[in-house]
Design a protein around this motif. Structure first.
Motif, mmCIF file in Angstrom:
data_model
loop_
_atom_site.group_PDB
_atom_site.id
_atom_site.type_symbol
_atom_site.label_atom_id
_atom_site.label_comp_id
_atom_site.label_asym_id
_atom_site.label_seq_id
_atom_site.Cartn_x
_atom_site.Cartn_y
_atom_site.Cartn_z
ATOM 1 N N GLY A 102 0.819 -1.206 0.000
ATOM 2 C CA GLY A 102 0.000 0.000 0.000
ATOM 3 C C GLY A 102 0.848 1.249 0.000
ATOM 4 O O GLY A 102 2.046 1.228 -0.297
ATOM 5 N N THR A 103 0.218 2.365 0.357
ATOM 6 C CA THR A 103 0.920 3.642 0.321
ATOM 7 C C THR A 103 0.736 4.403 1.631
ATOM 8 O O THR A 103 -0.178 4.127 2.404
ATOM 9 C CB THR A 103 0.399 4.533 -0.826
ATOM 10 N N THR A 104 1.613 5.366 1.841
ATOM 11 C CA THR A 104 1.445 6.302 2.947
ATOM 12 C C THR A 104 0.355 7.296 2.588
ATOM 13 O O THR A 104 -0.168 7.298 1.468
ATOM 14 C CB THR A 104 2.762 7.050 3.212
ATOM 15 N N ALA A 105 0.019 8.180 3.526
ATOM 16 C CA ALA A 105 -1.007 9.191 3.261
ATOM 17 C C ALA A 105 -0.607 10.110 2.119
ATOM 18 O O ALA A 105 -1.463 10.675 1.439
ATOM 19 C CB ALA A 105 -1.279 9.999 4.521
ATOM 20 N N GLU A 106 0.690 10.243 1.892
ATOM 21 C CA GLU A 106 1.159 11.111 0.806
ATOM 22 C C GLU A 106 1.386 10.361 -0.492
ATOM 23 O O GLU A 106 1.906 10.923 -1.455
ATOM 24 C CB GLU A 106 2.448 11.811 1.245
ATOM 25 N N GLY A 107 1.009 9.069 -0.517
ATOM 26 C CA GLY A 107 1.075 8.316 -1.754
ATOM 27 C C GLY A 107 2.385 7.617 -2.025
ATOM 28 O O GLY A 107 2.582 7.084 -3.120
ATOM 29 N N GLU A 108 3.301 7.561 -1.054
ATOM 30 C CA GLU A 108 4.560 6.858 -1.267
ATOM 31 C C GLU A 108 4.371 5.370 -0.979
ATOM 32 O O GLU A 108 3.789 4.982 0.030
ATOM 33 C CB GLU A 108 5.656 7.421 -0.363
ATOM 34 N N SER A 109 4.879 4.551 -1.883
ATOM 35 C CA SER A 109 4.691 3.108 -1.784
ATOM 36 C C SER A 109 5.415 2.531 -0.571
ATOM 37 O O SER A 109 6.508 2.972 -0.214
ATOM 38 C CB SER A 109 5.196 2.414 -3.052
ATOM 39 N N MET A 110 4.790 1.515 0.043
ATOM 40 C CA MET A 110 5.388 0.769 1.149
ATOM 41 C C MET A 110 5.541 -0.697 0.725
ATOM 42 O O MET A 110 4.793 -1.192 -0.118
ATOM 43 C CB MET A 110 4.538 0.881 2.414
ATOM 44 N N TRP A 111 6.509 -1.368 1.369
ATOM 45 C CA TRP A 111 6.879 -2.712 0.954
ATOM 46 C C TRP A 111 7.153 -3.604 2.157
ATOM 47 O O TRP A 111 7.372 -3.114 3.264
ATOM 48 C CB TRP A 111 8.132 -2.658 0.061
ATOM 49 N N ASN A 112 7.167 -4.914 1.905
ATOM 50 C CA ASN A 112 7.596 -5.894 2.896
ATOM 51 C C ASN A 112 8.803 -6.659 2.370
ATOM 52 O O ASN A 112 8.906 -6.922 1.159
ATOM 53 C CB ASN A 112 6.476 -6.888 3.211
ATOM 54 N N THR A 113 9.714 -7.013 3.258
ATOM 55 C CA THR A 113 10.887 -7.786 2.880
ATOM 56 C C THR A 113 10.851 -9.157 3.547
ATOM 57 O O THR A 113 10.157 -9.365 4.541
ATOM 58 C CB THR A 113 12.180 -7.067 3.301
ATOM 59 N N GLN A 114 11.619 -10.079 2.979
ATOM 60 C CA GLN A 114 11.751 -11.397 3.605
ATOM 61 C C GLN A 114 12.371 -11.273 4.992
ATOM 62 O O GLN A 114 13.323 -10.515 5.177
ATOM 63 C CB GLN A 114 12.658 -12.287 2.765
ATOM 64 N N PRO A 115 11.864 -12.015 5.953
ATOM 65 C CA PRO A 115 12.540 -12.049 7.250
ATOM 66 C C PRO A 115 13.885 -12.766 7.112
ATOM 67 O O PRO A 115 14.014 -13.719 6.336
ATOM 68 C CB PRO A 115 11.571 -12.823 8.140
ATOM 69 N N GLY A 116 14.870 -12.305 7.840
ATOM 70 C CA GLY A 116 16.197 -12.895 7.750
ATOM 71 C C GLY A 116 16.250 -14.302 8.309
ATOM 72 O O GLY A 116 15.244 -14.888 8.730
ATOM 73 N N ARG A 117 17.464 -14.835 8.347
ATOM 74 C CA ARG A 117 17.680 -16.202 8.813
ATOM 75 C C ARG A 117 17.197 -16.382 10.250
ATOM 76 O O ARG A 117 17.402 -15.518 11.102
ATOM 77 C CB ARG A 117 19.165 -16.540 8.722
#
Length: 774
Positions: free
Chosen positions: A747-762
């Protein structure tokens, strides 16, 4: 046989399928074999259990009919395999595999991750946050999830909560059915497939088990299980009770989870022909929920950036917390009523009570930053909640002004699944229905955490509504046997859903709405299944799927302006499966025409301004090829691999569906001999679009990623329990390569900047279980 159900009575009429409380449809008897490959000293005849939704067996160990040791076979060791009885693409994940390869904190999403065409990964670690599963590009809410044959879902959009009901220790086997099923397949969202989860059944012998684990990110699990064994004074009744808990800080910063769970199942034979099953579970969960992070935040704070302990920030973890209590229970009746007729009935209820708190712009950029003092605009101090600056930013994060939301969602469903069956020899008849009523009460209001008060005292709630759903699905299924090994099964079901909203304060509009709408669709199906020989089967399926519109279509001043028809699919699938001691092999080709695809647009509604209006726009074509195989090398070693090539393209534009990978693959090796079990397993996910623009163009493409997991376990005294309890030690290593790629759009922040998820580490997770029989 461990937890695998045995015959409850010497007559053999009470079958293992009754242990699951599922269908009592009869299959060819199988003679149980001893561990040395010969007949057991006291052979028992048992009927293979069948699922109410797919008529495929929960455990289809064809190897038992061949007379070889189960453990030393591909059919037993394969992480995923297609049952020979399946009439649509199906992957079964056995309880044996789950117990040896899934970290104790994992949930059903962790367990189905290896199946072909499935994409799922938890951004906070295995089972440590709610996670969404994609099947063939269909997202959560477009497929069913069943527990012991009971469909359950949020009635508003048919989605599921992977952390909300049961834990890994409560579960038996799981199957992923990548098709709409036959007429008897029940649920809100049949057209995207079905994930069928089986609750654990009692063991034949009495015993207790203590278990616990510890691992990465301060993750701990603990609990105990009691099995009664067969109680002869109660007509061979048996029960299992399990109580456990999970607590963890989570991989993402300040994103912890605490949960505890109780699960029980009592199986009570009434006589040689009738069995009652009682099941109940309760789950209590507290979790701190990050929404994702921008690429700038990931670069500055690390890939595990989630929430913080800064009270003066919108991402303060105590401002973003969910507390959830759930329960589920049923009474199942399975009976042979004579004359070849059997009935199977479950009366059930489940509930979900969610109290949540969150900020308006967690991990946002400018607007989410904490201000040491109130901003000044045009010479005046901006009041809390006022706007300032050229971009009209809202002052909602500063001294005495920490804006957020407080919400409640409480729903309970009551339902019944019923079937009556008769085998006439050359034909079988199955009649039944699914009936469910769900009441969902929701409320939400803006709150200032600094004062603990609602920001609008005159109208504190911006959402106050009750949604009611009534679902009814009667069906008839016929199966003809024109040849001894050929079954042709036409079926018909009618899916009916009545939605009603009673809202003094409707979501989004803030105005009252009292409205109802009825949706319905006929759902024919045709399945053809042919046993080429005892090891080889083939099938063909043509079936229609159905999905009623989301309740979000009611969140407008005039829902009748939404010109929305139910979404439906026509599925065409052909496949084959092979099982022997040395090999398991299956493959299929599918094409799905998804029509009435729903999209939305903003329109100016008089008196309200721009609002979302929904309508049907064309459709989507899904097509692909899937396969899975395992090969037993001997000396305890088994190789396996599966994979898929998948396409999902919007008709007309050719644009793909968001977050739908173009391919998946899994592979690895398993070793089991004596008391030692070890596996090395890799899962690879292909490229996909992060999102689709309003003009139908793919945006924010995501690169392929993979995750390599390792499991090692040893069971002491596995061959002679008289020496002591069979204590089991395990070590699970998730993401051995420590890959931390961005894998999903959030999704995005209130200002429209994209947000992401990353793989959890080892992550390293060690566990111990101590079962004691007495």
């Amino acid at each position: 046989m461990g937890r695998k159900a045995r015959s409850l009575a010497s007559t053999g009429l009470v079958c293992a399928g009754v242990f699951y409380g599922l269908s009592a449809a009869h299959a060819a008897p199988v003679t149980e074999m001893s561990s040395d490959g010969g007949p057991a000293t006291a052979p028992v005849t048992k009927t293979k259990p069948r699922r109410a939704d797919t008529q495929a067996p929960v455990v289809a160990e064809q190897i038992e009919t061949i007379g070889r040791t189960k453990v030393d076979s591909a059919a037993y060791q394969a992480p995923t395999k297609a049952p020979l009885e399946a009439f649509q693409p199906t992957s079964v994940i056995s309880q044996h595999f789950i117990e040896n390869n899934i970290p104790p904190s994992g949930n059903y999403d962790t367990m189905v991750a290896l199946a072909p065409s499935v994409m799922t990964i938890g951004s906070n670690g295995p089972g440590l946050a709610e996670n969404k599963v994609s099947v063939r590009g269909f997202s959560d809410g477009q497929y069913n999830v069943l527990f012991d044959g009971i469909p359950f879902a949020d009635g508003n959009n048919f989605t599921h909560h992977t952390t909300a009901y049961y834990t890994a220790h409560d579960l038996g086997g799981i199957s992923v059915d990548r098709g709409p099923g036959d007429a008897s397949t029940m649920g809100y969202a049949t057209f995207g497939g079905t994930i069928s989860v089986d609750g654990k059944t009692p063991t034949e012998r009495r015993g207790v088990e203590a278990y616990g684990s510890m691992g990465a990110w301060n993750t701990y699990t603990y609990g105990g299980e009691f099995n009664s064994g067969r109680m002869k004074k109660l007509n061979n009744a048996s029960f299992v009770f399990d109580a456990g808990g999970v607590q963890s800080d989570g991989y993402q910063t300040w994103s912890g989870q605490q949960r505890y769970n109780f699960y029980g199942k009592w199986i009570q034979p009434i006589n040689d022909h009738t069995t009652l099953t009682f099941m109940g579970l309760y789950n209590n969960l507290t979790q701190y929920v990050p929404p994702g992070a921008t690429l700038g935040e990931i670069a500055e704070f690390g890939p595990n950036y989630g929430l913080s302990d800064n009270k003066n920030s919108q991402n303060y973890y105590k401002y973003n917390v969910d507390t959830i209590q759930t329960d589920m229970s049923y009474i199942g009746l399975n009976s042979d009523i004579g004359g070849g007729w059997t009935i199977d009935n479950k009366i059930y209820t489940y509930a979900y009570y969610h109290h949540g708190h969150n900020e308006n712009d967690v991990n946002g950029t400018t607007q989410a930053r904490y201000l040491d003092s109130a901003p000044v605009s045009k010479g005046n101090v901006v009041a809390c909640g006022g706007t300032y600056g050229a971009s009209k930013m809202t002052y909602n994060s500063g001294p005495g002004c920490e804006y957020g939301q407080a919400m409640r969602q409480d729903y309970r469903a009551w339902g019944d699944t019923f079937s009556v069956n008769r085998d006439f020899g050359l034909a079988k008849l199955k009649l039944g229905f699914w009936l469910e009523h769900q009441t969902d009460t929701r409320q939400q209001g803006n709150i200032n955490w600094a004062t603990g008060q609602f920001t609008n005292q005159k109208q504190p709630l911006n959402r106050l509504m009750t949604l009611e759903n009534l679902s009814a699905q009667p069906y008839v299924q016929l199966t003809f046997r024109p040849l001894p090994n050929l079954e042709i099964s036409p079926g018909f079901k009618y899916a009916l859903m009545v939605r009603q909203i009673n809202a003094p304060v409707n979501q989004k509009t803030g105005t009252p709405l009292y409205y109802n709408q009825t949706y319905g669709a006929p759902m024919p199906s045709l399945n053809v299944h042919y046993m080429v020989n005892r090891n080889w089967s083939a099938y063909l399926q043509i079936a229609r799927g159905f999905l009623a519109p989301d309740s979000a279509y009611f969140y407008t001043p005039n829902p009748s302006a939404n010109k929305v028809s139910p979404e439906n699919t026509m599925n065409y699938q052909i496949g084959t499966a092979w099982q022997s001691r040395q090999f398991t092999l299956s493959g299929d080709i599918y094409y799905i025409n998804f029509s009435n695809f729903v999209t939305s647009a903003n329109e100016n509604i008089p008196g309200y301004g721009p609002m979302t209006v929904y309508y049907n726009q064309g459709g989507v074509n899904y097509y692909g090829i899937e396969g899975e195989a395992s090969y037993h090398l001997g000396a305890g070693f088994t190789l396996f691999a599966n994979g898929s090539l998948n396409q999902s393209k919007t008709q007309g534009t050719g644009a793909p569906i968001a977050n739908a990978p173009d391919a998946t693959a899994s592979g690895g090796m398993i070793y089991e001999h004596g008391g030692l079990y070890a596996s090395v397993i890799d899962k690879w996910i292909g490229a996909r679009a992060g999102k689709i623009s309003s003009t139908g163009q793919a945006q924010d493409g995501l690169d392929p990623f993979n995750q390599l997991d390792v499991s090692i376990g040893y069971t002491f005294n596995h061959d002679n329990v008289r020496r002591g309890p069979p204590i089991k030690l395990q070590l699970h290593v998730t993401n051995l390569a420590d890959s931390k790629k961005v894998f999903s759009y959030a999704g995005t922040t209130a200002e429209g900047e994209s947000m992401w998820n990353t793989q959890p580490g080892r992550g390293f997770f060690g566990s111990i279980s101590v079962p004691i029989g007495f």
